[in-house]
Design a protein around this motif. Structure first.
Motif, PDB file in Angstrom:
ATOM      1  N   UNK A   7       4.056   7.136  -2.094  1.00  0.00           N
ATOM      2  CA  UNK A   7       4.468   7.036  -0.692  1.00  0.00           C
ATOM      3  C   UNK A   7       5.508   8.085  -0.293  1.00  0.00           C
ATOM      4  N   UNK A   8       5.538   9.216  -1.009  1.00  0.00           N
ATOM      5  CA  UNK A   8       6.552  10.229  -0.705  1.00  0.00           C
ATOM      6  C   UNK A   8       6.259  10.977   0.594  1.00  0.00           C
ATOM      7  N   UNK A   9       4.989  11.142   0.951  1.00  0.00           N
ATOM      8  CA  UNK A   9       4.676  11.831   2.208  1.00  0.00           C
ATOM      9  C   UNK A   9       3.248  11.522   2.639  1.00  0.00           C
ATOM     10  N   UNK A  10       3.014  11.622   3.928  1.00  0.00           N
ATOM     11  CA  UNK A  10       1.672  11.414   4.485  1.00  0.00           C
ATOM     12  C   UNK A  10       0.681  12.409   3.886  1.00  0.00           C
ATOM     13  N   UNK A  11       1.104  13.674   3.778  1.00  0.00           N
ATOM     14  CA  UNK A  11       0.198  14.718   3.293  1.00  0.00           C
ATOM     15  C   UNK A  11      -0.238  14.469   1.855  1.00  0.00           C
ATOM     16  N   UNK A  12       0.724  14.125   1.005  1.00  0.00           N
ATOM     17  CA  UNK A  12       0.409  13.872  -0.408  1.00  0.00           C
ATOM     18  C   UNK A  12      -0.541  12.691  -0.521  1.00  0.00           C
ATOM     19  N   UNK A  13      -0.217  11.599   0.163  1.00  0.00           N
ATOM     20  CA  UNK A  13      -1.038  10.395   0.071  1.00  0.00           C
ATOM     21  C   UNK A  13      -2.452  10.647   0.590  1.00  0.00           C
ATOM     22  N   UNK A  14      -2.584  11.340   1.714  1.00  0.00           N
ATOM     23  CA  UNK A  14      -3.917  11.554   2.279  1.00  0.00           C
ATOM     24  C   UNK A  14      -4.767  12.470   1.405  1.00  0.00           C
ATOM     25  N   UNK A  15      -4.127  13.332   0.610  1.00  0.00           N
ATOM     26  CA  UNK A  15      -4.873  14.238  -0.262  1.00  0.00           C
ATOM     27  C   UNK A  15      -5.274  13.582  -1.577  1.00  0.00           C
ATOM     28  N   UNK A  16      -4.434  12.704  -2.113  1.00  0.00           N
ATOM     29  CA  UNK A  16      -4.634  12.202  -3.474  1.00  0.00           C
ATOM     30  C   UNK A  16      -5.072  10.741  -3.585  1.00  0.00           C
ATOM     31  N   UNK A  17      -5.027   9.974  -2.486  1.00  0.00           N
ATOM     32  CA  UNK A  17      -5.267   8.538  -2.579  1.00  0.00           C
ATOM     33  C   UNK A  17      -6.576   8.144  -1.899  1.00  0.00           C
ATOM     34  N   UNK A  18      -7.401   7.383  -2.633  1.00  0.00           N
ATOM     35  CA  UNK A  18      -8.612   6.774  -2.087  1.00  0.00           C
ATOM     36  C   UNK A  18      -8.428   5.264  -2.123  1.00  0.00           C
ATOM     37  N   UNK A  19      -9.145   4.565  -1.257  1.00  0.00           N
ATOM     38  CA  UNK A  19      -8.991   3.118  -1.130  1.00  0.00           C
ATOM     39  C   UNK A  19     -10.352   2.445  -1.335  1.00  0.00           C
ATOM     40  N   UNK A  20     -10.369   1.399  -2.195  1.00  0.00           N
ATOM     41  CA  UNK A  20     -11.605   0.684  -2.487  1.00  0.00           C
ATOM     42  C   UNK A  20     -11.374  -0.820  -2.409  1.00  0.00           C
ATOM     43  N   UNK A  21     -12.418  -1.516  -1.987  1.00  0.00           N
ATOM     44  CA  UNK A  21     -12.382  -2.982  -2.008  1.00  0.00           C
ATOM     45  C   UNK A  21     -13.787  -3.475  -2.310  1.00  0.00           C
ATOM     46  N   UNK A  22     -13.903  -4.347  -3.290  1.00  0.00           N
ATOM     47  CA  UNK A  22     -15.201  -4.888  -3.714  1.00  0.00           C
ATOM     48  C   UNK A  22     -16.192  -3.771  -4.026  1.00  0.00           C
TER      49      UNK A  22
END
Length: 199
Positions: free
Chosen positions: A48-63
């Motif tokens: 959660x250090x920055x919007x740019x870092x999170x949007x580049x490196x984080x994917x979200x999954x459910x089921x």
């Protein structure tokens, strides 16, 4: 940090001859030797250090399905959206940790050298009592590090399914139905600090 120090009481020769690309290996409380400065708090800080870092490196999954934010969600703040998804039971997949954390970068390079293979570090943050993925198989070996909490793992024989070939080859493949997995050959609960090698 070398392969020998990660394996602890398991000799390298035993790992290479009996486990590597063959059989799972539980390494109780091995993560404390392995991770050092990486803690749940430092991982959250990195995430959660920055919007740019999170949007580049984080994917979200459910089921087992990827959740993609809408432009409206992004406009309201990607980090805020990530927190909401996590609170609603989604798994956050943090890719490229070996490019964001110096200790993991060094560890990945050393393991790549020791095993003569490519190594990358990915974190899966899943809320308690949630499941990010249904039964699936990966196309490469993984070293699971239970950083915090606990998780029940069920391992199966290799599935009798056709694996796509390059360039369409991906890391993980969901099985079309849970019955395809069959009966688990190994069930174990990882607790904070435990590691599990899965061929």
């Amino acid at each position: 940090m070398s392969l020998a120090s990660i394996l602890g009481d398991t000799p390298i020769a035993e790992f290479l001859n009996a486990h590597y690309e063959r059989e799972p290996l539980l390494i109780p409380q091995g993560a404390h030797r392995l991770l050092g400065s990486l803690t749940p708090a430092s991982l959250e800080e990195l995430l959660f250090c920055s919007e740019d870092v999170a949007s580049e490196f984080v994917d979200v999954f459910k089921d087992g399905a990827e959740i993609v934010p809408s432009p409206v969600d992004v406009g309201r703040g990607f980090l805020r959206w990530l927190r909401q998804q996590f609170q609603q039971g989604a798994t956050l997949v943090v890719n490229g940790l070996d490019r964001r954390h110096l200790g993991l970068a060094r560890l990945s390079r050393r393991l790549a050298s020791d095993l003569a293979t490519q190594v990358s570090a990915v974190a899966f943050l899943t809320p308690e009592s949630s499941q990010g993925f249904s039964p699936h198989f990966d196309t490469s070996e993984i070293l699971v590090v239970q950083l915090d909490g606990h998780k029940m793992w069920r391992l199966y024989e290799n599935p009798n399914v056709e694996v796509p070939t390059l360039p369409s080859l991906q890391q993980g493949f969901l099985l079309s139905c849970p019955e395809e997995a069959g009966t688990p050959t190994l069930e174990l609960q990882l607790r904070s600090g435990d590691m599990l090698y899965v061929p």
